[in-house]
Design a protein around this motif. Structure first.
Motif, PDB file in Angstrom:
ATOM      1  N   GLY A  82       0.819  -1.216   0.000  1.00 28.40           N
ATOM      2  CA  GLY A  82       0.000   0.000   0.000  1.00 28.40           C
ATOM      3  C   GLY A  82       0.845   1.255   0.000  1.00 28.40           C
ATOM      4  N   LYS A  83       1.920   1.250   0.783  1.00 26.53           N
ATOM      5  CA  LYS A  83       2.811   2.418   0.840  1.00 26.53           C
ATOM      6  C   LYS A  83       3.526   2.639  -0.502  1.00 26.53           C
ATOM      7  CE  LYS A  83       3.730   2.172   5.826  1.00 26.53           C
ATOM      8  NZ  LYS A  83       4.769   1.980   6.871  1.00 26.53           N
ATOM      9  N   VAL A  84       3.938   1.528  -1.121  1.00 24.33           N
ATOM     10  CA  VAL A  84       4.607   1.622  -2.426  1.00 24.33           C
ATOM     11  C   VAL A  84       3.641   2.177  -3.468  1.00 24.33           C
ATOM     12  CG1 VAL A  84       5.509   0.236  -4.344  1.00 24.33           C
ATOM     13  CG2 VAL A  84       6.341  -0.149  -2.002  1.00 24.33           C
ATOM     14  N   GLN A  85       2.413   1.694  -3.476  1.00 24.69           N
ATOM     15  CA  GLN A  85       1.426   2.170  -4.446  1.00 24.69           C
ATOM     16  C   GLN A  85       1.098   3.651  -4.225  1.00 24.69           C
ATOM     17  OE1 GLN A  85      -1.727  -0.670  -3.781  1.00 24.69           O
ATOM     18  NE2 GLN A  85      -0.943  -2.110  -5.315  1.00 24.69           N
ATOM     19  N   LYS A  86       1.093   4.078  -2.971  1.00 18.11           N
ATOM     20  CA  LYS A  86       0.842   5.490  -2.665  1.00 18.11           C
ATOM     21  C   LYS A  86       1.951   6.365  -3.243  1.00 18.11           C
ATOM     22  CE  LYS A  86      -0.107   8.599   1.254  1.00 18.11           C
ATOM     23  NZ  LYS A  86       1.049   9.512   1.153  1.00 18.11           N
ATOM     24  N   LEU A  87       3.199   5.941  -3.051  1.00 19.98           N
ATOM     25  CA  LEU A  87       4.322   6.694  -3.621  1.00 19.98           C
ATOM     26  C   LEU A  87       4.266   6.712  -5.148  1.00 19.98           C
ATOM     27  CD1 LEU A  87       7.420   5.724  -1.441  1.00 19.98           C
ATOM     28  CD2 LEU A  87       6.573   8.035  -1.883  1.00 19.98           C
ATOM     29  N   GLU A  88       3.866   5.595  -5.735  1.00 19.49           N
ATOM     30  CA  GLU A  88       3.763   5.532  -7.194  1.00 19.49           C
ATOM     31  C   GLU A  88       2.685   6.480  -7.704  1.00 19.49           C
ATOM     32  OE1 GLU A  88       5.248   0.937  -8.041  1.00 19.49           O
ATOM     33  OE2 GLU A  88       3.114   1.339  -7.664  1.00 19.49           O
ATOM     34  N   ARG A  89       1.555   6.562  -6.990  1.00 18.49           N
ATOM     35  CA  ARG A  89       0.498   7.492  -7.389  1.00 18.49           C
ATOM     36  C   ARG A  89       0.990   8.944  -7.292  1.00 18.49           C
ATOM     37  NH1 ARG A  89      -2.777   4.074  -4.293  1.00 18.49           N
ATOM     38  NH2 ARG A  89      -2.771   5.569  -2.563  1.00 18.49           N
ATOM     39  N   GLU A  90       1.656   9.266  -6.176  1.00 17.46           N
ATOM     40  CA  GLU A  90       2.168  10.627  -5.988  1.00 17.46           C
ATOM     41  C   GLU A  90       3.204  10.959  -7.051  1.00 17.46           C
ATOM     42  OE1 GLU A  90       3.598  10.631  -2.001  1.00 17.46           O
ATOM     43  OE2 GLU A  90       1.599  10.923  -1.115  1.00 17.46           O
ATOM     44  N   ARG A  91       4.026   9.969  -7.415  1.00 17.56           N
ATOM     45  CA  ARG A  91       5.007  10.174  -8.486  1.00 17.56           C
ATOM     46  C   ARG A  91       4.299  10.491  -9.802  1.00 17.56           C
ATOM     47  NH1 ARG A  91       8.196   4.923  -9.928  1.00 17.56           N
ATOM     48  NH2 ARG A  91       6.089   4.417 -10.650  1.00 17.56           N
ATOM     49  N   GLY A  92       3.256   9.734 -10.101  1.00 18.77           N
ATOM     50  CA  GLY A  92       2.518   9.955 -11.347  1.00 18.77           C
ATOM     51  C   GLY A  92       1.814  11.291 -11.385  1.00 18.77           C
TER      52      GLY A  92
END
Length: 211
Positions: A54-64
């Motif tokens: 979940g934390k990794v996906q959150k960072l990926e969303r913020e990156r996008g």
């Protein structure tokens, strides 16, 4: 318990692995490039694979979405506000009067009230509590002045954090979500016709009556 498993990706993709030695899961996400030209790879950790995913996906969303906080110096509210005052909005960028208002809000209210918070951990609730404390302060000019002070403090922190967001030291501006204090304007009663006539007649009896 799963064995230590590492999945590092040379192409910069995100990776998640379990460390048996530490008894926790780790995740790495490449979010950009640092000032020195190296990859900006963020690390997260947690007790379960689901938590880290979940934390990794959150960072990926913020990156996008382009909302990842810039790497490097960890700002507190105090250090950012002082930097903002001294290097970003100092005259002639803004007028002397505007700068003076910012300076008072920062020195007297914001730094003593919320200065110790990390910039990226500041919440709207922290600001709202500060506004309420200011509103409760008694001044020799009455409660309206306290409300005006709280409103000026809100405007100051909102402006300072807007710059922090644009420079990617902050992901979102909590001042935009905080409930801003309202300043009630007293209704001014207009002069009656008789009062205007009296004023004009009195003025005619004085020197320089036209002025």
């Amino acid at each position: 318990m799963p064995r230590e498993k590492k999945t590092r990706n040379a192409d910069g993709r995100s990776s998640i692995y379990y460390s048996e030695k530490e008894d926790c899961w780790h995740g790495y996400v490449t979010v950009g490039v640092k000032d020195n030209g190296r990859s900006d790879r963020r690390h997260v950790r947690g007790k379960t694979q689901t938590e880290v995913t979940g934390k990794v996906q959150k960072l990926e969303r913020e990156r996008g979405e382009g909302r990842v906080r810039k790497a490097g110096h960890v700002w507190t509210v105090e250090t950012w506000l002082k930097h903002w005052l001294e290097n970003i909005v100092a005259p002639p960028v803004v007028t002397e009067n505007a700068y003076s208002a910012y300076d008072v809000a920062v020195r007297i209210h914001l730094v003593p009230g919320i200065g110790a918070h990390r910039l990226d951990k500041l919440e709207p609730e922290h600001l709202e509590k500060l506004y309420r404390r200011i509103m409760k302060q008694k001044t020799h000019l009455g409660p309206t002045t306290s409300a005006a002070t709280a409103h000026q403090v809100h405007r100051t922190i909102r402006a300072a954090l807007n710059v922090a967001v644009r420079r990617k030291h902050l992901v979102v501006n909590p001042a935009l979500e905080a409930k801003a204090p309202k300043v009630e304007e007293k209704e001014v009663e207009p002069y009656t016709v008789d009062q205007v006539k009296t004023l004009l007649e009195t003025a005619q009896q004085r020197r320089n009556s036209v002025r």
